[in-house]
Every structure is written in C-alpha cells, then in structure tokens.
Write a protein that holds these residues in place. Structure first.
Motif, short mmCIF file in Angstrom:
data_model
loop_
_atom_site.label_atom_id
_atom_site.label_comp_id
_atom_site.label_asym_id
_atom_site.label_seq_id
_atom_site.Cartn_x
_atom_site.Cartn_y
_atom_site.Cartn_z
N LEU A 167 74.99 153.98 74.94
CA LEU A 167 75.02 155.24 75.25
C LEU A 167 74.79 155.43 76.74
O LEU A 167 73.60 156.15 76.96
N ARG A 168 75.81 155.23 77.38
CA ARG A 168 75.56 155.47 78.76
C ARG A 168 75.70 157.03 79.45
O ARG A 168 76.69 157.70 78.74
N SER A 201 82.22 161.25 91.03
CA SER A 201 82.57 161.80 89.35
C SER A 201 81.36 160.92 88.54
O SER A 201 81.14 159.73 88.76
N LEU A 202 81.03 161.69 87.60
CA LEU A 202 79.88 161.04 86.64
C LEU A 202 80.56 160.81 85.32
O LEU A 202 81.30 161.11 84.99
N ALA A 203 79.48 159.92 84.71
CA ALA A 203 79.93 159.75 83.06
C ALA A 203 78.99 160.56 82.40
O ALA A 203 77.60 160.38 82.64
N GLN A 253 72.79 155.05 91.68
CA GLN A 253 72.14 153.74 90.89
C GLN A 253 73.37 152.87 90.56
O GLN A 253 74.49 153.21 90.49
N PRO A 254 72.96 151.45 90.58
CA PRO A 254 74.02 150.63 90.20
C PRO A 254 74.50 151.23 88.89
O PRO A 254 73.98 151.41 87.95
N GLY A 255 75.94 150.88 88.80
CA GLY A 255 76.51 151.23 87.40
C GLY A 255 76.76 152.70 87.17
O GLY A 255 77.20 153.07 85.96
N GLY A 256 76.33 153.46 88.03
CA GLY A 256 76.81 154.76 87.99
C GLY A 256 78.16 155.26 88.12
O GLY A 256 78.91 154.40 88.92
N GLY A 257 78.46 156.76 88.23
CA GLY A 257 79.70 157.05 88.39
C GLY A 257 80.95 156.29 87.78
O GLY A 257 80.72 155.74 86.64
N MET A 288 83.06 163.89 84.66
CA MET A 288 84.57 163.75 84.52
C MET A 288 85.08 162.97 83.44
O MET A 288 86.16 163.08 83.05
N VAL A 289 84.16 161.85 83.10
CA VAL A 289 84.54 160.93 81.65
C VAL A 289 83.30 160.76 81.02
O VAL A 289 82.23 161.17 81.30
N VAL A 290 83.71 160.29 79.91
CA VAL A 290 82.50 159.61 78.76
C VAL A 290 82.94 158.30 78.61
O VAL A 290 84.35 158.07 78.44
#
Lengths: 299, 299, 299, 299
Positions: free
Chosen positions: C6-7, C187-189, C208-212, C236-238
C-alpha cells in the motif's frame, strides 16, 4: 506591382509596396486608428477586382492590428489585445448568435506542428475552449451562462503528413459538421522583418494558394467551403528570397535597376527569429483568447 | 456473458471469458497457428448474430498476433512482425491494387496525442510513407517502382479537443477524399494485464462505441463510412474497474459469487505500464512498417 | 504499519493508514485549517525518529493543500491556490532574500516528459519565470522592481533516458551553480484514488528512494545536496497493486485477514485518470505560478 | 579573414573563405577522400595558433563528412553514413575501452528542443542506446556481448530555459559522473546554404562561444571540462546577416567593395529550410546510430 520574389501575406504590406501613394489607388480604402495604448488598427478594404489585381490580394476587408508589444512578454498588453481581437471578430462575423440553436464555429489550425514558426494555428486550437460536444450532451446546462456559439476545432496537418490538400479535409468536415462559420488560423509570411510577430491580420478573404509558411496549393475560401470564412494570422517568417531581394534593392537605391536572379534554393528557405518558440506560444495564446472571448462559453 | 465491468476490446479475450469452451460456441470459428518464431496468430471468426451477441463483439473476422516479444526491445523480431502484419493486411484487404489508377488508403490515427498510452494511432500515422500527394503531382514517376496504392493519413484528435465525434470527421474526409479503404489504428483496452502490449488485433469490424482508451461514442464502421474498414490495435491499458473485479474474482474463486459494487470513479481510470512511452513508440513503429509494406511505395 | 503493497507518497495518507487515531501517535503533530474557500491546509509534523519509523516517512514537516477543485477547470480557484502555495513556500523557505546578492533558487522538474502523468515536474519548469541569467547579464536593471531571488531550472530526465541517477545530476549542478535552495517538483503516487489530482504536498524532507512515478533509487535530500531542499508534488497515479489490495480489503472487511499474493507484474503498472493530460497541465501551471510568485521577478 | 558578419561553424567553410588558396595557409593541412559512394571526407588540421587565428577556428582536427544525400530520404545511405561516422568517432576517440571497468561516455544534446532546427542534439540523445544504468545494476550480464563503453546522455536545455550557462551544467555533471569522454551534439550555422543539412562535422575542439544556433556564451572544451571532448554537428541554419551579405557580395562582384551596414535585427534571425522537421529527425537518427555503433551495447 510587387516583384514576384517579394512575397507577403499581409495586405497592408502589399499596398505599401505600390509605387503610388495609397490614396491614389482606386478601389482601395484605408483607415487607421489607435484602438488601445500601443495598438494601432488599420483597415484595408479592397473594393474592386482591379484594385485586387493591382495589390495582388483578393477583394475583401483586411484588419491589421499592429504593435511592437506583440513580440514582447507583457501579459497585460496581450490581455488587452485579445479583447480588441474579440471585438474585431465579433464585428466582422456575419453571425448573430442563437441561444436556442447556437451556431457552430469551426476553427482550423493550419500549419505543421513540427516546425516551430508554423505552429501558430495548431497551438491556437490547443488553447480553445472547445464547447460543441458539451452542448451536444448537456445543452446550455453545460455552461455557467447560456452561449450563442459553440466552438469546435481541428488541426488537419500539412500535405506531407496527410497526402491530402488541406482544402479537401476542411471541405469534408464542413459537409458533415455544417458549421455557421469557419475561422482559419495560420502563420504568415511578411515582406519586412519589421513586421515579424508584431501584426495580427484578420480578413474575410480566406487563404490563397501559396499563402502561409507551408504554401497551401488550393484556396480555402467562402467560395469553396460554402460558408463564411474569417482568416487570422501573424507573420512568423520572411521568405529568404524576399530578405535578399530587399537588401539588394536598398543597395541599388530603388527597385528600378534589374535585380540579379537568385539561386532557386533560396525559395525553399525561410527566415525566422531565434526565439521563435516563445513568440509563437505567446501569440497563439493571444489569438485563442480572442476567439474564446468572441465565441467561447463564459468560463 | 462478460460481467459489464470486465471490458475488453479483444475478441480473443471476449470469447475466452465465456464459461463454455470455445469449441462449443456455435457460430464461432477459431484457428491458431505459429506464423514465425515466438509469434502466434489466432483467427476468431464470429459468423452469426447470435454468436456476436454471446461474445459481445460484432460479426466479422479478428486476427490476433501474439508474442511476449512485442513488449521487448528486439529490432529483428519487430521487423519480422511487421512483415507478418503486412501479409495479414494484404490478405484481409478487399482491394486488388491498380497501377493505372492506384487505390487511396486512408489511415486514421485515433486517440489523444497528449496521453501516452493513447498515442498509438497518432504515432503510427507519424511514421507512414504518405504518398498520395506525390502521385497527384508527379504520377508514378514519384516512386522508384510503380505503386498500386496511395497512402494518406489523418490524426483527427479526440472529442475534448475537437468538439466533434471522430466519426463525423472521418465521414467528412471520406466524402471528399473517396478512398478505397480506411484503416483505423487505435490503442485498445485489454481485460488481462498479460495481454498488455503483447497483442496486435486486426479486424474488419471497425471500431465500436466505447472502444479504445478514449471511448468513442459512435461506431466507425463500413456501414457508416460506406467503404471497407480495417481496424488495427494493440492493448495499451486495462480499465481500473476490470483489474479490480478480476482480482476479486480470483479471491472469491470463480465468478459465481456476487461481486461488490465498485466506486464509480474507478471507471474513469485506467491501468498502464510505467514504461508505456517506450512500448507505444516501438509498437506504433511496428504497425506503421506493416502498413508501409502493404500499401506504401517501395522506398 | 502499512502493508508494503500500500504505497503512498503522501504523509497525510501514511498517518491515516495507522490503525491508531492520529492523536495517539507520539511524535506526530497534525493541524488542519481552511485557508481559502474550498481549500484545506493540513500540516503534519513528524518530530521523532520513532514516529518517522511508525509512519514510514522521514522526520520533517509536510504541508498538504487539499481541494476537489484542483482537478477542475476553475481559473479563479487556481489563481487563489497559487497564492496560498506561494505563501507556504515563503514561510517554509529558510532564505531571507537579498537584493544586493540575490539568492539563486534551483527548481528541478523530476519525471519523464514522455509519460503524461509523470510530466508535472517538466511542465512546471517550462512555465517558470527563469531570471538568473538576466541578472547575470543586466543586474537588477533586468527587472521592473528589484528581486531578492533568482530562478533557475532543470529537467534532468529519468534514468532510462540519462543512464544516471537523478541525484548524481543534481549534485553535480549544485556543486557548480551553488544555489541557496533547491525545489524538487514531482508527480506522486497516492494510496487512494480520492486524492488523485486534488492534493499538493510541500515538504522539507526531499525525495526518498522509490518515491514518485518513476521510482528514483537514491534519495535527493538536504543531506546529500548540502543545501535546503523543498519538495512539491501532486498525486497523479495510484500503484496498481495498491488499488487492488485496497479493493480486496474492502471485500474482506478490514486488513486483518491475510491478503492473497498479487501477481508481480501489478507492481510495474499504475492507475491514472483518462483526462490526465488536462489535469497535469493545469496543476503544473498552478505550481509554477506559486513558485513564480514566491521567487520569481515581478513581471 | 572573414568579415565578422559571415559567420560559420564549419572549419571547412572558414578556410575556404580565405582569399589565399588552402595550400598556401601555413599550419593548415587538408586531405580529402571518398569514403563511400556519394560520401566525401575532408580532414582539416589546424596545427598552429597562427593558423587558428587566420582561419578563426581553434587549433585541432576537423573531420567533415559531406554528401547531398544527407538531406534526402535514403535509408541505405544513412545506414552507411552512420557506419562511417562510427569509424570516425572510434578512430578519433582517445579511449581504448575496458571490459572490466567500461569507460563512461557522456553525450550532451545541446540546443532548444522547442525550436525545430535546434533539435538536433536533443533528438540525437533521444535515440541513444543508454546503457550506463544497466551496467550499474546488472554488470556485463545486461548485454548480449560485453561492452567496453557505457553510454549516458543529457539534454540540458538552453540558457533562457535554465538560467544557467550550459557549461556550468555540464561541468557539474562531469564532476559527479566522471565520464572518460564527452560528446557534444549541436545544430550548427553554415555560411552557405549549399552546406545546409549536407555536412557532418566532427572535431576535437569542443564548442566555442557564439557557436551553434542558440549561441552559447562560454566555451565547452577539454580545458574547462577536464576530459577529452568530441563535438558533432550538422549545419541546420544560416545566419540571416550572412545570407544577405553573401548576396550583396555576389552583386558587387567580390568582397573588396565596402558592404553597406546591415540592420541589427538581421543578427537575431536565422534562415532554415521549410522541411527542416524531416531533415532534423533524419540527421539526428543518423548521428545517434553512429554513436550507438561506436559506444553503445551490441543490441
């Protein structure tokens, strides 16, 4: 008459190029007014076929909005200019608007999206408040206040991309869409680098063969579309042959001396400013705002 | 029958979703062959209106080319695939070609150029060897060897950009251009993420309402264009509602249990791979090469 | 703690996902205010390393601006929002401004320009009033009124395009440019589709690593750049895995039941709205206007 | 010496412009060979500071590949040309390659992506087989056969977009990335329209101030980067002032007569072909294929 190498899409330049003074040209009426700070409007009316032949532009009305500020980054000037443009379009437009059955206005963004100075038309359509499909689905409820016009738009591409004459594409769309008015937006060629990006020309004569940056082969006019046509353009280029001929004339003091023949390759080249990307974006936005104010929904 | 949330544009998936085995569906004929290394071809023929109703796809022929390598960066596979695709197009196409009066083929790049997974059609048209205007000007002399077909192309844009139904635009262009064949290229929605970017579907049934990524509202078919239509597509997205429903079914072991209702916002979302930009470029190029080999000039 | 599938890039969602109520989490301070019509501001302060571990986000301050109107076409709301954003940036920013020696602010547009939902950073930099080079050439005379800050910007591209970690590129530029502040736009998730395009997050913790959307591998922070860093993002995304897991939990009534394992391919997919092109353009413009108002020249 | 208005980025043109014959210029060595069908290679070596001053180009080696076919749509010619270019790059390059610790090659795509004739660098980087990040993650296992070089690339943008000198950006990236070689790709200005799009120049002298379409202000050279630099360019424009001056000289039969002064606005304009979009795409692809063949992985 213009030497054939001195091409211009601006009626204003075409009549200036005549050796006689404008007042003397029969069948041509010119009036100039200052419509806003830094913004001059010139109306050239070519009233007879003879005058059309002399000037080399078809019979009709040509409104020219001129300002050095069109080439500058000045948001408040561009906002004013788009209002003046909207007024020009409204006064020029033969439609009366109808809230029950709003008139469809089709805006055609001519030119090649992949060549920066030729992007004016495509970029302008990108920024329009397209509304026809919303009315089709929701009626006037789609808009905050009812609208008498519905905007639709198309970017047909150029012949090298489509294999078709642009006229063929527009005629086809007009035959199924049945708009009340067609507005053509195109990058123009000026004769003089002084006019580059500083002039908006609005006319009711359509686009002639060989006009614009990409040189359409067939006319796009009221005659071959069957509906009123307004055309809207800004000079984005000068033909390379024109700039060279002009310089030679300066040196030779007047156009009477025979000009040397130019290398034919010059005619496949154009001249454009280095910051053409900023200029075309800004001007396309000003044109689209003018069209939105005249024919778009009140958002 | 498919639960309404389980949308797919692939006939192959639609028939797989039936609970009965394919052989049992009356009026449906399926044949599978390996046409090249790593490349499977499945032909689904929906022969009766009843079968069409059961499967939820119109009567007609659907050729599916499948390979995991479509999603990969393997130039030699893509070269092979474009040859196989050209053969499919040629064998499918009702035209015979004519060197005296070559047949015009109009390729329509459906979809929204500004949304990456929806770029397949526009990018495909960008890479076509457009030839119709060259023949119009120079005749067969324009080409190294004579051509029986002339390629033309258009990227009409989507309804939010034009205010028009895409069908209206194409009908209009067909009425003036009078092509012998129309090829529609579109991004498709698959039901299963396994098929994303790994399948090319070629069919003679046109595009149905609600198909593609952008969900056209009206059909684009032989019936409403008046000429033969081939459609060509690759699944670039899965509907978000589909992916969720599919996962729920897995958990609940089979589709018999009633599914919970999904939030309506899910239906305005789609699922697409993170590297969709590379995939869509590669696949658009493979499609355009297939069309060029089948109908383009021999350059 | 969050199930790993669940990011979310939003601190607000991360703390909401905790089973305890926010008030109970030690080391986390939350305050919510309505800052304008339809616009809520939530400040989440993660004050201890323990709290950071529990929530899964680094220590620091996270301001969230939320409104359903961020996803809508409402120019006056977006104008208000950009002013509120400018105030947030100014109050958050550790710089005091200096008219003699203006501070350089480097804005980095993270993400892949070729993937629509990942364009937020690049599009934002496209609209900035870049001013550093003008000051370098003309001093304060370049601007109508003197400016205490100079804007510079870069769109580095993603690892697949450059072969480099984005951190490496920015570290290099920071080492020669020596800006006083770095603003990262990305852009974020989100975890929930409800937050898509409706939230702006501003934080002082870097990326952070794995972000965006594109999943940077190395952190971009004050620690590894050596200067203060603000990050600015909009979901902008899930992640596809998140949307599926969330749906399964709904069905199974609560997260206690063990979730089935998801197919690994789900983790390479994302979910995004069909009209992501309009949304990303609008939001990028709102962000750039906020930055321009806070740090740009007074044009 | 060149009149200051007659700008060229090509060493070949610069030496041709000298009134003395090339053989007479001390410190300049010229050799011409036909390296493939329709493809001529000229090597100009400027060996002394005196010669550099006379010609107006820095000391170093300039290889020019010339063919009218560079401007044409001829896939097999472009494939040959990219092989010849790869050989030039390999023979020119001071690196020996290392399979254990492959050398990083950084390719910089100079120019403005938004101005078509200035896209050569950005488009070239778009097509590179970027490999450095793959080696970082998987080692030589990432490639079908081991590679002695790793490609990385950057498109820094122009000063109006970044507020920074391009040199500052590259110096920064070089300081963290530590590549073994930097390749600069840029659109050039020619003096003569005959050379537009028909010449590739490869040199070891870097890019000088005022070179290219966008006129960088500071040099990008081995001296200020601290590593070997190759630069690669194709003339995409002619300065408008140059084309006019050249025409005037023709009329006045030789450069001895004093030239009239040109309007200063001419110096902010450039001349480019109408089909510059096709030409720049084709040439960028040829350059990228040359670089891929010389330094990319064997895909």
């Amino acid at each position: 008459m213009l030497p054939s190498t001195l091409r211009t899409d601006l009626a204003l330049e075409a009549q200036e190029a005549l050796t006689c003074t404008p007042q003397e040209t029969e069948g041509v009426k010119i009036s100039e007014t200052t419509v806003a700070s830094h913004l001059t409007q010139t109306i050239v009316q070519i009233q007879t076929e003879n005058a059309a032949k002399t000037i080399g532009k078809p019979k009709g009305t040509y409104i020219t909005l001129e300002s050095p500020k069109f080439a500058e980054h000045d948001d408040s000037f561009h906002a004013t200019a788009s209002k003046v443009l909207a007024d020009c379009l409204t006064s020029f437009c033969p439609l009366k608007g109808n809230y029950q059955h709003p008139d469809t206005v089709l805006v055609v963004g001519l030119g090649n999206r992949n060549v920066t100075p030729d992007c004016l038309g495509p970029f302008c359509v990108d920024h329009l408040s397209i509304s026809r499909h919303l009315f089709a689905e929701y009626g006037q409820a789609a808009f905050p206040t009812p609208t008498p016009y519905l905007l639709s738009g198309i970017v047909p591409g150029v012949m090298g991309q489509t294999g078709m004459e642009t006229t063929e594409i527009i005629q086809g769309i007009v035959s199924t869409l049945r708009p009340a008015l067609c507005i053509l937006v195109d990058s123009l060629a000026a004769r003089s680098i002084k006019r580059l990006n500083r002039t908006i020309q609005i006319s009711d004569t359509g686009i002639q063969p060989g006009g614009g940056v990409g040189n359409h082969r067939k006319a796009i006019t009221r005659e071959n579309l069957g509906i009123p046509v307004l055309s809207l353009g800004v000079p984005m280029v000068v033909d390379a042959a024109t700039i060279v001929t002009d310089s030679l004339q300066l040196v030779q003091k007047g156009p009477s001396t025979p000009l040397p023949s130019l290398p034919p390759s010059l005619h496949t080249l154009f001249v454009t400013p280095k910051d053409v990307d900023d200029r075309v974006s800004r001007l396309a936005f000003t044109l689209s705002e003018g069209i939105n104010k005249a024919f778009g929904p009140s958002w």
